[in-house]
Design an enzyme around this catalytic site. Structure first.
Site, short mmCIF file in Angstrom:
data_model
loop_
_atom_site.label_atom_id
_atom_site.label_comp_id
_atom_site.label_asym_id
_atom_site.label_seq_id
_atom_site.Cartn_x
_atom_site.Cartn_y
_atom_site.Cartn_z
N ASP A 22 46.58 33.62 35.66
CA ASP A 22 46.18 32.22 35.54
C ASP A 22 47.27 31.33 36.15
O ASP A 22 48.45 31.63 36.04
CB ASP A 22 45.98 31.89 34.06
CG ASP A 22 45.52 30.47 33.85
OD1 ASP A 22 44.39 30.16 34.24
OD2 ASP A 22 46.30 29.65 33.31
N GLU A 64 45.34 33.18 40.57
CA GLU A 64 44.52 31.97 40.72
C GLU A 64 45.30 30.96 41.55
O GLU A 64 46.29 30.40 41.09
CB GLU A 64 44.21 31.38 39.35
CG GLU A 64 43.40 30.10 39.44
CD GLU A 64 43.41 29.25 38.16
OE1 GLU A 64 42.49 28.46 37.99
OE2 GLU A 64 44.35 29.38 37.34
#
Ligand SMILES: *[C@@H]1O[C@H](CO)[C@@H](O)[C@H](O)[C@H]1NC(C)=O
Length: 512
Positions: free
Chosen positions: A230, A254
């Site tokens: 993330d 990400e």
């Protein structure tokens, strides 16, 4: 929760890493991923009745046990890898921004989020996946923790193990309009003033070492096969090699930016990146009958030029942060085209739970409305897009087993006009259209590069087609439907369109 017996694991993974990484990346590129939001996928008791009000941002009761109980649903579409939400203990209770049901507001790395079940439940999920030949990908957050209260009021002692203010950057907000200021992107805080996300000094040796021992333990404790990172662009790039060594598994970051050069640049630090560069023009091309096909075609070529390896980047058209495609257009033909691209273009295809049910995020297109409980669909395996994805997974798997070089061929546009794009990857030709379900029938001649006169099968309808003397194909387009061609003689073993579903040893040797 995780024992501190990490030194041996760490040393071992460091020693093995070059070979392991190559092997794991090679294994990963052949797989396809189903993204599960743990809280919203399935409850332990299978109940589907109680409401899950997405607007309220509450825990809805999904668990690891629920996922374990519904692996047939995921495997039935052909996926061999499952991405689950972050597992760590979160901000407790309600906040002005709701509950931490999504898992991105971590407070304690060394405890599990008990809402999702126990450590044994997670181990049971991991082994259930492995016994099916499937992999478990864990979503992890290293950039920040979460706090319920204004930035100036953060009590760092609630965090574990990083419980000192000196382990965090001072508060400032990220200005995403200028990604060239890496100090700002890497050091300022995500979140908002209700639930700020205190930003870890991941450039400091103590923080980096803490994360390395954590991830190494976690991976061995729960037999994790890969990580989705993330907020990866908000972490200093120097952090990743040590973390990757400690993890010893495939990682995909990400990088939430539209610029291909920027996104692909992170392949210098991470094996995989989420292909946000293509996401935007992909959705733009198919979200309406006037979308830009050339924008998508140009980006396919840009990403090929900018990324060092397009076969291990994540290809997606929905996720928990983006609009449900069906909330942009209810047109089923357009949905089928965007899914066909997602599954057959370069990269590791990722389908977000609910996309196969054509979920359309009632109440708003994006977060929190795009996080509907999957049980509201009754796990309908007769849903049209469920079947489409199953067919496309079979097609992709077959192309890989038919031609060991398939994944190293880069998908390239061979024809475009304002409504049609045809692409070739190995022996497969995919023709997509944004004319929509009301689109008139037309024939499109495409220089497909096949051998003259070769017999082809369209894999979604099983219609036959013969290439012209110079390898051109005249594709009968209708109702805006996608078309996927493969040489009929090479379909043996695919289970597609009447071909046998297992290749014999003899067939494999002599058809190569
Ligand atoms: C970059 O970001 C930092 C942190 O927000 C800020 O202090 C600095 O002034 C910025 N630099 C430039 C050149 O804008």
């Amino acid at each position: 929760m995780f024992s501190s017996n990490m030194i041996t694991t760490l040393a071992l993974s460091l020693a093995l890493c070059p070979l392991t990484f190559a092997a794991r990346a090679a294994e990963w590129r052949s797989r396809t991923i189903f993204q599960v939001l743990t809280d919203r996928f399935a409850r332990s008791d299978g109940s589907t009745s109680a409401a899950c009000k997405t607007a309220d941002r509450v825990y809805c009761g999904g668990t690891y046990q629920g996922i374990t109980n519904h692996l047939d649903y995921i495997q039935g579409m052909g996926f061999d890898e499952v991405w689950i939400s972050p597992i760590t203990e979160q901000v407790q209770g309600n906040t002005p921004d709701g509950y931490a049901y999504h898992g991105y507001w971590q407070q304690n790395l060394n405890e599990l989020n008990s809402n999702f079940g126990s450590g044994n439940d997670l181990k049971a999920l991991s082994s259930a996946l492995h016994s099916r030949g499937m992999l478990l990908m864990l979503d992890v957050v290293v950039n920040h923790n979460g706090y319920n209260g204004a930035p100036a009021t953060v009590d760092y002692s609630v965090f574990s193990p990083f419980n000192k203010k000196s382990q965090y950057h001072p508060y400032c907000t990220i200005d995403y309009s200028d990604t060239s200021n890496t100090t700002n992107i890497e050091q300022c805080w995500m979140g908002d003033t209700n639930v700020p996300l205190p930003d870890l000094r991941t450039e400091d040796a103590d923080v980096a070492a803490g994360y390395q021992s954590w991830i190494s333990n976690l991976i061995s404790e729960y037999s994790i096969d890969g990580l989705r990172l993330d907020s990866a662009m908000e972490v200093n790039t120097g952090f990743w090699s040590g973390f990757h060594n400690a993890a010893g598994v495939y990682m995909i970051g990400e990088i939430y930016e539209a610029d291909a050069g920027y996104v692909c640049g992170f392949q210098n630090y991470l094996p995989g990146v989420m292909n946000y560069a293509t996401y935007f023009p992909l959705v733009a091309a198919f979200e309406s009958t006037s979308g830009s096909i050339s924008g998508l075609a140009n980006m396919i070529n840009t990403v090929k030029a900018d990324c060092s390896d397009t076969s291990i980047i994540g290809t997606f058209s929905e996720n928990h942060d983006q609009s449900r495609f069906a909330s942009l257009t209810g047109d089923m033909a357009l949905a089928r085209n965007v899914i066909s691209y997602t599954m057959l273009a370069d990269g590791v295809p990722i389908i977000y739970q609910g996309q196969e049910q054509h979920y359309n995020a009632l109440g708003g297109s994006s977060d929190p409305y795009n996080r509907e409980a999957l049980w509201l669909s009754d796990y309908n395996t007769n849903a049209p897009l469920y079947g489409l994805i199953a067919t496309l997974n079979k097609a992709r798997k077959h192309a890989i087993s038919d031609d060991s070089a398939y994944l190293s061929y880069e998908n390239y546009p061979i024809y475009t006009d304002t409504t049609t794009i045809a692409m070739r990857k190995g022996k497969m030709v995919t023709v997509l259209s944004n004319k929509g379900a009301e689109g008139a029938a037309y024939s499109q001649t495409i220089a497909a590069g096949y051998a003259g006169g070769v017999a082809l099968t369209e894999l979604l309808t099983c219609a036959k087609l013969t290439a012209g003397p110079r390898g051109n194909i005249v594709v009968p387009m209708a109702n805006g439907e996608p078309r996927v061609y493969y040489p009929t003689a090479a379909l043996s073993g695919s289970g597609l369109c009447g071909a046998s579903s297992k290749r014999s040893y003899v067939m494999r040797r002599f058809t190569a």
